[in-house]
Enzyme design. Structure first.
Site, mmCIF file in Angstrom:
data_model
loop_
_atom_site.group_PDB
_atom_site.id
_atom_site.type_symbol
_atom_site.label_atom_id
_atom_site.label_comp_id
_atom_site.label_asym_id
_atom_site.label_seq_id
_atom_site.Cartn_x
_atom_site.Cartn_y
_atom_site.Cartn_z
ATOM 1 C CG ASP A 117 134.393 -5.278 -44.912
ATOM 2 O OD1 ASP A 117 134.187 -4.796 -43.777
ATOM 3 O OD2 ASP A 117 134.805 -6.452 -45.086
ATOM 4 C CG ASN B 72 136.384 -0.183 -37.999
ATOM 5 O OD1 ASN B 72 136.381 -0.267 -36.779
ATOM 6 N ND2 ASN B 72 135.726 -1.051 -38.772
ATOM 7 C CB VAL C 140 142.786 -2.290 -45.516
ATOM 8 C CG1 VAL C 140 141.395 -1.732 -45.399
ATOM 9 C CG2 VAL C 140 143.006 -3.457 -44.561
ATOM 10 C CG MET D 66 133.299 -1.470 -33.053
ATOM 11 S SD MET D 66 134.807 -0.889 -32.282
ATOM 12 C CE MET D 66 135.582 -2.420 -31.863
ATOM 13 C CE1 TYR E 246 143.639 -7.006 -33.142
ATOM 14 C CE2 TYR E 246 143.828 -6.508 -30.795
ATOM 15 C CZ TYR E 246 143.183 -6.360 -32.008
ATOM 16 O OH TYR E 246 142.067 -5.551 -32.095
HETATM 17 P P1 NAI Z 1 134.572 -7.336 -37.103
HETATM 18 O O1 NAI Z 1 135.288 -8.603 -37.352
HETATM 19 O O2 NAI Z 1 133.136 -7.355 -36.721
HETATM 20 O O3 NAI Z 1 134.744 -6.350 -38.344
HETATM 21 C C1 NAI Z 1 135.971 -6.193 -38.994
HETATM 22 C C2 NAI Z 1 135.710 -5.928 -40.461
HETATM 23 O O4 NAI Z 1 136.983 -5.745 -41.109
HETATM 24 C C3 NAI Z 1 135.013 -7.089 -41.183
HETATM 25 O O5 NAI Z 1 133.899 -6.627 -41.925
HETATM 26 C C4 NAI Z 1 136.077 -7.658 -42.104
HETATM 27 O O6 NAI Z 1 135.565 -8.198 -43.295
HETATM 28 C C5 NAI Z 1 136.917 -6.414 -42.363
HETATM 29 N N1 NAI Z 1 138.252 -6.754 -42.849
HETATM 30 C C6 NAI Z 1 139.101 -7.706 -42.380
HETATM 31 N N2 NAI Z 1 140.202 -7.764 -43.138
HETATM 32 C C7 NAI Z 1 140.057 -6.820 -44.110
HETATM 33 C C8 NAI Z 1 140.851 -6.408 -45.197
HETATM 34 N N3 NAI Z 1 142.043 -6.970 -45.452
HETATM 35 N N4 NAI Z 1 140.401 -5.408 -45.981
HETATM 36 C C9 NAI Z 1 139.195 -4.838 -45.758
HETATM 37 N N5 NAI Z 1 138.385 -5.209 -44.746
HETATM 38 C C10 NAI Z 1 138.812 -6.185 -43.934
HETATM 39 O O7 NAI Z 1 135.440 -6.602 -35.974
HETATM 40 P P2 NAI Z 1 135.199 -5.377 -34.999
HETATM 41 O O8 NAI Z 1 135.213 -5.902 -33.639
HETATM 42 O O9 NAI Z 1 134.105 -4.522 -35.449
HETATM 43 O O10 NAI Z 1 136.601 -4.628 -35.187
HETATM 44 C C11 NAI Z 1 136.773 -3.372 -35.808
HETATM 45 C C12 NAI Z 1 138.157 -2.869 -35.438
HETATM 46 O O11 NAI Z 1 138.237 -2.651 -34.035
HETATM 47 C C13 NAI Z 1 139.295 -3.832 -35.772
HETATM 48 O O12 NAI Z 1 140.401 -3.080 -36.245
HETATM 49 C C14 NAI Z 1 139.617 -4.461 -34.439
HETATM 50 O O13 NAI Z 1 140.940 -4.921 -34.379
HETATM 51 C C15 NAI Z 1 139.381 -3.297 -33.506
HETATM 52 N N6 NAI Z 1 139.105 -3.624 -32.125
HETATM 53 C C16 NAI Z 1 138.108 -4.511 -31.804
HETATM 54 C C17 NAI Z 1 137.830 -4.762 -30.483
HETATM 55 C C18 NAI Z 1 136.711 -5.666 -30.072
HETATM 56 O O14 NAI Z 1 136.668 -6.038 -28.898
HETATM 57 N N7 NAI Z 1 135.778 -6.020 -30.933
HETATM 58 C C19 NAI Z 1 138.616 -4.136 -29.405
HETATM 59 C C20 NAI Z 1 139.603 -3.213 -29.856
HETATM 60 C C21 NAI Z 1 139.836 -2.980 -31.177
#
Ligand code: NAI
Length: 243
Positions: A37, A85, A59, A18, A149
């Site tokens: 990131d 995010n 973060v 996202m 979570y």
């Molecule tokens: P994704 O895994 O594709 O992207 C998450 C990004 O966060 C990655 O680029 C990762 O490197 C980065 N990240 C992780 N730990 C980090 C840190 N300590 N510092 C900086 N960056 C860090 O995941 P997605 O699905 O795009 O998720 C985005 C957000 O949406 C997250 O907060 C997730 O919990 C939330 N979310 C996702 C859902 C889904 O179904 N995909 C549903 C509801 C919420």
């Protein structure tokens, strides 16, 4: 269209899923995007898009946030928008969750966004304007089985509401979205949960999962000046699953 013309925007987790969809959309709407990131390889790819710059950020680090926000401020003279995010997921059941598991999820999913608000609000308060949007999750609202979570995302919900109450007087808005299951790399790795996913789709009024761009579009609105009197709001984006 230029709905974010000249807006200096930090998107955490901007290198994947996202966050990457937002980086592309926001840049196409005139924003200068700082994709922040922890994943350096993906950052290099996203920074190939025009008007998107990659910055390394963990973060969960107070020190790192101070460095990144100062670097952005020193370069551009302001920070207009923060999208909190970045996040990690876990499918462990309560009987498997250790203290370390609990702390890690909270450190990234709840303390991380808190730190973001802490550091950008310093600059936004001074400028008397700013917009922060947080990505929580439908699991903060309804029982989903993802214990720690859900708790970390519920904590983010409370942090955001408190910040909205605190920062409104400075013309700094804080809003939160609650996506349902969205097809991103985070979800793609859940292959062993295919049956559960199919059941979730059947239980979703719109009968499908979400797409990253659908969340990005909603966040674009909340981040933009079009939402100038909206703060403390909570927008569920889940195809009706929690209805
Ligand atoms: P994704 O895994 O594709 O992207 C998450 C990004 O966060 C990655 O680029 C990762 O490197 C980065 N990240 C992780 N730990 C980090 C840190 N300590 N510092 C900086 N960056 C860090 O995941 P997605 O699905 O795009 O998720 C985005 C957000 O949406 C997250 O907060 C997730 O919990 C939330 N979310 C996702 C859902 C889904 O179904 N995909 C549903 C509801 C919420």
């Amino acid at each position: 269209m230029a709905r974010l013309k000249d807006k200096i925007t930090i998107i955490t987790g901007g290198a994947s899923g996202m966050g990457a969809a937002m980086a592309k959309l926001f840049a196409s709407e005139g924003a200068t995007v700082i994709a922040a990131d922890i994943n350096k390889d993906n950052l290099a790819k996203i920074a190939e898009i025009g008007n998107v710059e990659g910055m390394n950020l963990d973060v969960s680090s107070d020190v790192n946030w101070a460095e990144v926000t100062k670097a952005v401020y020193d370069k551009y003279g302001r920070i207009d928008i923060l999208i909190n995010n970045a996040g990690i997921s876990s499918e462990k059941s309560p009987d498997q969750i250790t203290e370390d598991d609990w702390c890690l999820l909270h450190k990234i999913n709840s303390f991380g966004p808190f730190l973001g608000i802490k550091h950008v609000s310093k600059y936004m308060k001074e400028a008397r304007k700013g917009s922060i949007v947080n990505t929580s999750s439908y699991t903060a609202i309804i029982g989903s089985g993802f214990n720690h979570y859900s708790a970390s995302k519920g904590s983010l919900r409370a942090i955001a509401r408190a910040a909205a109450a605190d920062l409104g007087q400075f013309n700094v808005r804080v809003n939160t979205v609650f996506p349902g299951v969205v097809e991103t790399p985070m979800v793609a790795k859940l292959t062993e949960y295919k049956e559960a996913m199919d059941a979730l789709v059947r239980a979703t009024p719109m009968q499908r999962l979400g797409q990253p761009e659908e969340v990005a579009n909603a966040i674009l609105f909340l981040a933009s000046d079009e939402a100038s009197y909206i703060t403390g709001a909570e927008l569920v984006i889940d195809g009706g699953y929690s209805a």
